[in-house]
Design a protein around this motif. Structure first.
Motif, PDB file in Angstrom:
ATOM      1  N   ALA A   1       0.791  -1.234   0.000  1.00  0.00           N
ATOM      2  CA  ALA A   1       0.000   0.000   0.000  1.00  0.00           C
ATOM      3  C   ALA A   1       0.819   1.277   0.000  1.00  0.00           C
ATOM      4  O   ALA A   1       0.319   2.316  -0.443  1.00  0.00           O
ATOM      5  CB  ALA A   1      -0.964  -0.005   1.186  1.00  0.00           C
ATOM      6  N   GLY A   2       2.036   1.250   0.494  1.00  0.00           N
ATOM      7  CA  GLY A   2       2.837   2.470   0.503  1.00  0.00           C
ATOM      8  C   GLY A   2       2.110   3.592   1.215  1.00  0.00           C
ATOM      9  O   GLY A   2       1.682   3.447   2.361  1.00  0.00           O
ATOM     10  N   CYS A   3       1.923   4.706   0.507  1.00  0.00           N
ATOM     11  CA  CYS A   3       1.245   5.849   1.122  1.00  0.00           C
ATOM     12  C   CYS A   3      -0.263   5.824   0.879  1.00  0.00           C
ATOM     13  O   CYS A   3      -0.951   6.798   1.160  1.00  0.00           O
ATOM     14  CB  CYS A   3       1.872   7.155   0.661  1.00  0.00           C
ATOM     15  N   GLY A   4      -0.802   4.724   0.368  1.00  0.00           N
ATOM     16  CA  GLY A   4      -2.245   4.524   0.308  1.00  0.00           C
ATOM     17  C   GLY A   4      -2.977   5.073  -0.897  1.00  0.00           C
ATOM     18  O   GLY A   4      -4.198   5.204  -0.872  1.00  0.00           O
ATOM     19  N   THR A   5      -2.275   5.360  -1.980  1.00  0.00           N
ATOM     20  CA  THR A   5      -2.908   5.968  -3.151  1.00  0.00           C
ATOM     21  C   THR A   5      -4.092   5.145  -3.671  1.00  0.00           C
ATOM     22  O   THR A   5      -5.179   5.678  -3.894  1.00  0.00           O
ATOM     23  CB  THR A   5      -1.874   6.182  -4.272  1.00  0.00           C
ATOM     24  N   PHE A   6      -3.892   3.845  -3.869  1.00  0.00           N
ATOM     25  CA  PHE A   6      -4.978   3.031  -4.438  1.00  0.00           C
ATOM     26  C   PHE A   6      -6.087   2.773  -3.417  1.00  0.00           C
ATOM     27  O   PHE A   6      -7.244   2.620  -3.789  1.00  0.00           O
ATOM     28  CB  PHE A   6      -4.422   1.733  -5.028  1.00  0.00           C
ATOM     29  N   LEU A   7      -5.754   2.768  -2.146  1.00  0.00           N
ATOM     30  CA  LEU A   7      -6.780   2.639  -1.113  1.00  0.00           C
ATOM     31  C   LEU A   7      -7.641   3.893  -1.069  1.00  0.00           C
ATOM     32  O   LEU A   7      -8.869   3.811  -0.937  1.00  0.00           O
ATOM     33  CB  LEU A   7      -6.129   2.382   0.251  1.00  0.00           C
ATOM     34  N   LEU A   8      -7.015   5.050  -1.193  1.00  0.00           N
ATOM     35  CA  LEU A   8      -7.757   6.304  -1.217  1.00  0.00           C
ATOM     36  C   LEU A   8      -8.660   6.369  -2.448  1.00  0.00           C
ATOM     37  O   LEU A   8      -9.828   6.761  -2.346  1.00  0.00           O
ATOM     38  CB  LEU A   8      -6.791   7.491  -1.190  1.00  0.00           C
ATOM     39  N   ALA A   9      -8.145   5.959  -3.594  1.00  0.00           N
ATOM     40  CA  ALA A   9      -8.969   5.937  -4.812  1.00  0.00           C
ATOM     41  C   ALA A   9     -10.149   4.990  -4.640  1.00  0.00           C
ATOM     42  O   ALA A   9     -11.277   5.296  -5.076  1.00  0.00           O
ATOM     43  CB  ALA A   9      -8.121   5.532  -6.016  1.00  0.00           C
ATOM     44  N   ALA A  10      -9.931   3.849  -4.005  1.00  0.00           N
ATOM     45  CA  ALA A  10     -11.020   2.897  -3.755  1.00  0.00           C
ATOM     46  C   ALA A  10     -12.049   3.485  -2.801  1.00  0.00           C
ATOM     47  O   ALA A  10     -13.261   3.353  -3.019  1.00  0.00           O
ATOM     48  CB  ALA A  10     -10.464   1.591  -3.190  1.00  0.00           C
ATOM     49  N   LYS A  11     -11.584   4.137  -1.760  1.00  0.00           N
ATOM     50  CA  LYS A  11     -12.495   4.756  -0.798  1.00  0.00           C
ATOM     51  C   LYS A  11     -13.347   5.811  -1.495  1.00  0.00           C
ATOM     52  O   LYS A  11     -14.570   5.848  -1.313  1.00  0.00           O
ATOM     53  CB  LYS A  11     -11.698   5.380   0.355  1.00  0.00           C
ATOM     54  N   GLU A  12     -12.718   6.666  -2.294  1.00  0.00           N
ATOM     55  CA  GLU A  12     -13.448   7.705  -3.036  1.00  0.00           C
ATOM     56  C   GLU A  12     -14.505   7.100  -3.973  1.00  0.00           C
ATOM     57  O   GLU A  12     -15.569   7.681  -4.168  1.00  0.00           O
ATOM     58  CB  GLU A  12     -12.492   8.548  -3.860  1.00  0.00           C
ATOM     59  N   ALA A  13     -14.188   5.940  -4.545  1.00  0.00           N
ATOM     60  CA  ALA A  13     -15.102   5.296  -5.502  1.00  0.00           C
ATOM     61  C   ALA A  13     -16.196   4.488  -4.805  1.00  0.00           C
ATOM     62  O   ALA A  13     -17.052   3.905  -5.477  1.00  0.00           O
ATOM     63  CB  ALA A  13     -14.308   4.395  -6.449  1.00  0.00           C
ATOM     64  N   GLY A  14     -16.180   4.430  -3.485  1.00  0.00           N
ATOM     65  CA  GLY A  14     -17.186   3.664  -2.758  1.00  0.00           C
ATOM     66  C   GLY A  14     -16.954   2.166  -2.807  1.00  0.00           C
ATOM     67  O   GLY A  14     -17.884   1.390  -2.572  1.00  0.00           O
TER      68      GLY A  14
END
Length: 171
Positions: free
Chosen positions: A136-149
């Motif tokens: 995950a590193g700094c969470g870029t793809f997790l943040l994108a997933a969260k934003e996308a619901g």
């Protein structure tokens, strides 16, 4: 894991990609960013594990962020390798083959990816789907997933980067 020799890196990738293959539902995707040095090895391992290699796309880091190489080409791109567990589900999503996007400075992580690219790639995930980022590193793809619901889960061994990702996700 940048200090591994080629064979060690291939075995390491085989281990985590095998676990990924077991965990994915049929039609699930794996998407990996890689540079030119390990791309051939990665695509071999992806297929050896049992994924169907679907191809690659390019992240053009743009001219301003490219590392010059005396007497050669700039290191201006990373490759995005993608594969599926079995047949691809029908999705009316069409992504470009080249993403031209500069990384925001200062970077939060050595291999940080732009959030805009994460948002685009996650358009491939069906509504209600789950995104797992084992690095995950700094969470870029997790943040994108969260934003996308979407549902999401991430793993990060480094306590500092875990904290950075957690702060981004909480904001």
């Amino acid at each position: 894991f940048d200090n591994m020799d080629q064979r060690s890196w291939a075995f390491w990738c085989h281990a985590w990609l095998s676990a990924t293959h077991r965990a994915l539902k049929p039609g699930g995707l794996v998407v990996c960013f890689i540079d030119w040095r390990q791309m051939a090895t990665l695509t071999d391992v992806v297929q050896a594990v049992g994924f169907i290699l679907r191809g690659s796309a390019v992240w053009d880091k743009t001219n301003g962020r490219a590392r010059p190489r005396k007497g050669g080409f700039k290191q201006q791109a990373e490759f995005i390798v993608w594969a599926s567990k079995g047949a691809l589900p029908e999705r009316a999503v069409y992504l470009p083959g080249v993403f031209s996007e500069a990384i925001r400075l200062p970077k939060r992580h050595m291999t940080e990816k732009p959030l805009a690219i994460g948002r685009e790639i996650l358009r491939l995930v069906p509504e209600g789907g789950t995104v797992c980022d084992p690095f995950a590193g700094c969470g870029t793809f997790l943040l994108a997933a969260k934003e996308a619901g979407l549902n999401w889960i991430g793993c990060e061994l480094n306590a500092h980067y875990h904290s950075v990702a957690s702060e981004r996700l909480a904001a």
